[in-house]
Scaffold this motif. Sequence first.
Motif, PDB file in Angstrom:
ATOM      1  N   LYS A 163     -20.328  -2.316  28.205  1.00  0.00           N
ATOM      2  CA  LYS A 163     -20.795  -2.638  26.864  1.00  0.00           C
ATOM      3  C   LYS A 163     -19.690  -3.275  26.040  1.00  0.00           C
ATOM      4  CE  LYS A 163     -23.405  -2.406  23.105  1.00  0.00           C
ATOM      5  NZ  LYS A 163     -24.471  -3.411  22.876  1.00  0.00           N
TER       6      LYS A 163
ATOM      7  N   SER B 184     -22.309   1.912  18.205  1.00  0.00           N
ATOM      8  CA  SER B 184     -23.427   1.519  19.072  1.00  0.00           C
ATOM      9  C   SER B 184     -23.002   1.505  20.534  1.00  0.00           C
ATOM     10  CB  SER B 184     -23.951   0.138  18.660  1.00  0.00           C
ATOM     11  OG  SER B 184     -24.471   0.170  17.354  1.00  0.00           O
TER      12      SER B 184
ATOM     13  N   ALA C  99     -24.498   3.860  23.530  1.00  0.00           N
ATOM     14  CA  ALA C  99     -25.095   3.254  24.724  1.00  0.00           C
ATOM     15  C   ALA C  99     -24.577   3.873  26.009  1.00  0.00           C
ATOM     16  CB  ALA C  99     -24.833   1.750  24.728  1.00  0.00           C
TER      17      ALA C  99
ATOM     18  N   THR D 253     -27.532   7.306  25.429  1.00  0.00           N
ATOM     19  CA  THR D 253     -28.694   6.735  26.125  1.00  0.00           C
ATOM     20  C   THR D 253     -28.438   6.483  27.599  1.00  0.00           C
ATOM     21  OG1 THR D 253     -28.109   4.411  25.698  1.00  0.00           O
ATOM     22  CG2 THR D 253     -29.317   5.594  23.960  1.00  0.00           C
TER      23      THR D 253
ATOM     24  N   GLU E   9     -27.412   3.745  28.925  1.00  0.00           N
ATOM     25  CA  GLU E   9     -27.752   2.369  29.311  1.00  0.00           C
ATOM     26  C   GLU E   9     -26.581   1.670  29.992  1.00  0.00           C
ATOM     27  OE1 GLU E   9     -30.014   0.095  26.085  1.00  0.00           O
ATOM     28  OE2 GLU E   9     -29.142   1.783  24.978  1.00  0.00           O
ATOM     29  N   TYR E  10     -25.385   2.039  29.591  1.00  0.00           N
ATOM     30  CA  TYR E  10     -24.185   1.388  30.105  1.00  0.00           C
ATOM     31  C   TYR E  10     -23.265   2.414  30.758  1.00  0.00           C
ATOM     32  CZ  TYR E  10     -25.449  -2.864  27.577  1.00  0.00           C
ATOM     33  OH  TYR E  10     -26.091  -3.997  27.130  1.00  0.00           O
ATOM     34  N   ASP E  11     -22.364   1.918  31.607  1.00  0.00           N
ATOM     35  CA  ASP E  11     -21.420   2.790  32.310  1.00  0.00           C
ATOM     36  C   ASP E  11     -20.075   2.908  31.606  1.00  0.00           C
ATOM     37  OD1 ASP E  11     -23.122   3.289  34.621  1.00  0.00           O
ATOM     38  OD2 ASP E  11     -22.796   1.178  35.106  1.00  0.00           O
TER      39      ASP E  11
ATOM     40  N   LYS F 186     -24.400  12.770  29.357  1.00  0.00           N
ATOM     41  CA  LYS F 186     -24.532  11.543  30.160  1.00  0.00           C
ATOM     42  C   LYS F 186     -23.208  10.804  30.334  1.00  0.00           C
ATOM     43  CE  LYS F 186     -29.407  10.691  29.263  1.00  0.00           C
ATOM     44  NZ  LYS F 186     -30.437   9.740  28.789  1.00  0.00           N
TER      45      LYS F 186
END
Length: 331
Positions: free
Chosen positions: A2, A9, A13, A17, A19-21, A41
Motif C-alpha cells: 500500500k 488509510s 488497509a 481490512t 486488503e494489503y500485506d 490481521k
Amino acid sequence: MKGGGDAVSAARAVLQTGEYDYAWNMQVEDEILRRLEQGGKGRVNIWATGAVEHIQCNFTDPWTEVEGERSSVKTTHPLLADPAVRQALNLLVDRAAVQEQIYGRQGQNTPNYLNAPSRFYSKNTRWEFNIDKATQLLDAAGWKRGADGVRARDGKRLKMLYQTSINAPRQKNQQIVKQAAAKAGIELELKSVTASVFFSSDAANPDTYPHFYSDLQMYNNGLGAPDPQYFMNQFTSWETAAKANKWQGRNITRWRNEEYDRAYTAADTELDPVKRAALFIKMNDLVIQNVVVIPVLWRFGVSASATKLKGMDLTGWDSAFWRLPYWHKQT
C-alpha cells in the motif's frame, strides 16, 4: 503493498481490512495503531533508526527578496538572529507531551540531532520544557509584551510562520508548540503543505522544504548508513540551499559556522575512530548549542505488515526493502 493516500488509510488497509500485506512509514498516532492491531490481521513493526523529527530555525529572511530569491544568505532573519529567541523556542517544545500523546512506542525524547550509532551520541546536551525560563530569557533580551500579549522589540513583533507537511501527528505537534509559545508571548502561525509538494525537488515550487520560505519548519530526517559523514554535511556552509543550486543544497537552515566547517573537514580525513566520533559529537553540540534545529523526537522506523508476512528483517540503515527477495507469506 500500500502506497499513496494518507498514513491512517494505509495502516487500516493492512491491519484492519487485510486488503494489503505491507505499508511503510506509518506516521500515525500510536493509540490508533494499537487499536487497529487488535483485529489480528496485521502487526506494527518498529525498529531502531538514526532519524530525528525536528524543527529548523531559518537563519535568513524568508520575507525579503534579494535578486529574485527569498531566504537568501545575503539576509539575516529579523527575529531568529537573536539567540535568546531561539533559546526560548527550544524551551517551549514539550517533547514529553509529543512522545506520550502522539508517538508512544514509535520514538523517544532526545536533546540531540545525531542520535545513532551510540558512539556518536552526545552526553553533553540536555533538553528542558520550561515556559517560565523562556519568558525570563525574552524579558532579559528586551522583548516586551504588547496589549495583545505578543512580544515586540524595535518595532518587530514575535510572530512567526511555522510550517510542516500535512499529517495528523505533525499538526498535533504544531498545536502543542503553538500553545506553549503563546504563553511566553510568541505568536506562531501554522501552515501545512501537502507532503508530495513539501518534499518535492521542484525548483519552481516555493512550498518545498529546501526553499524554506517560512520562519520555522518541521520534518523527519535520518541517516541512510551507520556513518554520519553525509548526514552531517547538512550544516556545512558549502551545502547551503539557494537559487544558484536550484535549492538542491543540503544546508536548509542556511546556518554557517567556521568552527563547524573545520570539524567536518577534519572528520572527513580522520582515521582514528575515537577521535572521529569526538568530532561528530562536537558538530552535534554546535548545532544544539546554537539552536540551529530543535530535536523533537528520536523517531524509530514504523511499518505495518500482514501477520503471515515473514522474512523482512527490517533495519534502520537501509531501505525497508533491502531483503525483499526473502519476503514470504506463511501458508
